[in-house]
Write an enzyme that holds these catalytic residues in place. Sequence first.
Site, mmCIF file in Angstrom:
data_model
loop_
_atom_site.group_PDB
_atom_site.id
_atom_site.type_symbol
_atom_site.label_atom_id
_atom_site.label_comp_id
_atom_site.label_asym_id
_atom_site.label_seq_id
_atom_site.Cartn_x
_atom_site.Cartn_y
_atom_site.Cartn_z
ATOM 1 C CG HIS A 137 83.275 -57.152 36.974
ATOM 2 N ND1 HIS A 137 82.191 -57.054 36.124
ATOM 3 C CD2 HIS A 137 83.036 -58.246 37.746
ATOM 4 C CE1 HIS A 137 81.342 -58.046 36.372
ATOM 5 N NE2 HIS A 137 81.827 -58.776 37.357
ATOM 6 N N PRO A 152 67.072 -48.818 28.847
ATOM 7 C CG PRO A 152 68.556 -48.052 27.189
ATOM 8 C CD PRO A 152 68.484 -48.453 28.633
HETATM 9 P P1 OAD Z 1 76.069 -55.260 29.020
HETATM 10 O O1 OAD Z 1 76.698 -54.733 27.776
HETATM 11 O O2 OAD Z 1 75.850 -56.728 29.111
HETATM 12 O O3 OAD Z 1 74.657 -54.563 29.203
HETATM 13 C C1 OAD Z 1 74.522 -53.174 29.078
HETATM 14 C C2 OAD Z 1 73.109 -52.805 29.434
HETATM 15 O O4 OAD Z 1 73.019 -51.388 29.397
HETATM 16 C C3 OAD Z 1 72.049 -53.339 28.477
HETATM 17 O O5 OAD Z 1 70.995 -53.923 29.230
HETATM 18 C C4 OAD Z 1 71.580 -52.103 27.724
HETATM 19 O O6 OAD Z 1 70.193 -52.166 27.356
HETATM 20 C C5 OAD Z 1 71.798 -51.015 28.761
HETATM 21 N N1 OAD Z 1 72.006 -49.682 28.222
HETATM 22 C C6 OAD Z 1 72.501 -49.298 27.018
HETATM 23 N N2 OAD Z 1 72.529 -47.964 26.925
HETATM 24 C C7 OAD Z 1 72.068 -47.472 28.094
HETATM 25 C C8 OAD Z 1 71.874 -46.166 28.618
HETATM 26 N N3 OAD Z 1 72.170 -45.073 27.902
HETATM 27 N N4 OAD Z 1 71.358 -46.038 29.863
HETATM 28 C C9 OAD Z 1 71.046 -47.132 30.601
HETATM 29 N N5 OAD Z 1 71.214 -48.390 30.152
HETATM 30 C C10 OAD Z 1 71.720 -48.567 28.922
HETATM 31 O O7 OAD Z 1 76.911 -54.699 30.254
HETATM 32 P P2 OAD Z 1 76.938 -55.219 31.756
HETATM 33 O O8 OAD Z 1 75.616 -55.714 32.180
HETATM 34 O O9 OAD Z 1 77.588 -54.160 32.558
HETATM 35 O O10 OAD Z 1 82.522 -58.022 32.845
HETATM 36 O O11 OAD Z 1 77.925 -56.439 31.609
HETATM 37 C C11 OAD Z 1 78.319 -57.154 32.736
HETATM 38 C C12 OAD Z 1 79.756 -57.592 32.607
HETATM 39 O O12 OAD Z 1 79.966 -58.257 31.350
HETATM 40 C C13 OAD Z 1 80.769 -56.451 32.564
HETATM 41 O O13 OAD Z 1 81.096 -55.940 33.834
HETATM 42 C C14 OAD Z 1 81.949 -57.100 31.916
HETATM 43 C C15 OAD Z 1 81.240 -57.827 30.793
HETATM 44 O O14 OAD Z 1 81.923 -58.929 30.289
HETATM 45 C C16 OAD Z 1 83.838 -58.041 33.055
HETATM 46 O O15 OAD Z 1 84.594 -57.279 32.487
HETATM 47 C C17 OAD Z 1 84.273 -59.068 34.030
#
Ligand code: OAD
Length: 250
Positions: free
Chosen positions: A120, A220
């Site tokens: 991204h 988590p």
């Molecule tokens: P999300 O915000 O959708 O998901 C974050 C994930 O991290 C969730 O499943 C949480 O449970 C988990 N989480 C939270 N705290 C954590 C920790 N301390 N350790 C491990 N996991 C934890 O973020 P992404 O999946 O990265 O796109 O989102 C995907 C895309 O959506 C991003 O790259 C962005 C966004 O829109 C673009 O910018 C194109």
Amino acid sequence: MTIQIEQARRLAAQSKRPVFFTGAGMSADSGIPTFRDALTGLWARYDPTELATGDAFARDPKLVWSFYEYRRDIVRRCAPNAGHRAIAAFERDGKQVAVVTQNVDGFHQLTGSSQVLCLHGNIMENRCHHGCAGVFPAIAAADPGGPVPPICQGCGRRSIRPNVVWFGETLDEDILLRAASAVHECDLMVVVGTSGVVYPAAGLADLALRIGKPFVEINPEPTSWSEKATLYLRGRASEIVPQILGDGEH
Ligand code: OAD
């Protein structure tokens, strides 16, 4: 140490070509907000259609620019955590590690991971979206009162935008292909801190499951992959990743 952590340690130790597929949760313990966590997630507080699309930038460039400056300030004030460091140290220990990340903070590169595929983009860069297509570092408050979109130092047009993928845009095809081939060639898929709802990125984890790769998930909160994973480790990236890879402090 729980049995599952011990099993994950064994899978990691046996692997030669692991892929780490990371999302916002990887950097959450660094202080960078995720997107979809209730209350704290960026998209729980802001509307992505107003801030993270090409249309939004064309409609209100100042608003979009200020959102990206706000996020850049957060990245500048934060640092990689023990999870990023453990992945980089795992490569230094002799593993052929590929990191496929949805994150735009550049923290995997900062800790020394050498094969990082940024699906991204990189929020700490700008690029020209006309003319010269140059990529430039996003300097802190380079010109707070300057024109938005800023003027490209390469071609002189007002054509600078953050070097990130916005909603509705396609991912860099070459990076996506390289990520898919890393998944095909890997002997362990470790998925850290992603909700798995944004495609095509999430399709890489689907692919790993479909072709039967050993699959470890660290989060988590369970996701749609957790029940199918070889091991689902419920917990935070900065704690669990060093537990299974070693903390690299040797
Ligand atoms: P999300 O915000 O959708 O998901 C974050 C994930 O991290 C969730 O499943 C949480 O449970 C988990 N989480 C939270 N705290 C954590 C920790 N301390 N350790 C491990 N996991 C934890 O973020 P992404 O999946 O990265 O796109 O989102 C995907 C895309 O959506 C991003 O790259 C962005 C966004 O829109 C673009 O910018 C194109």
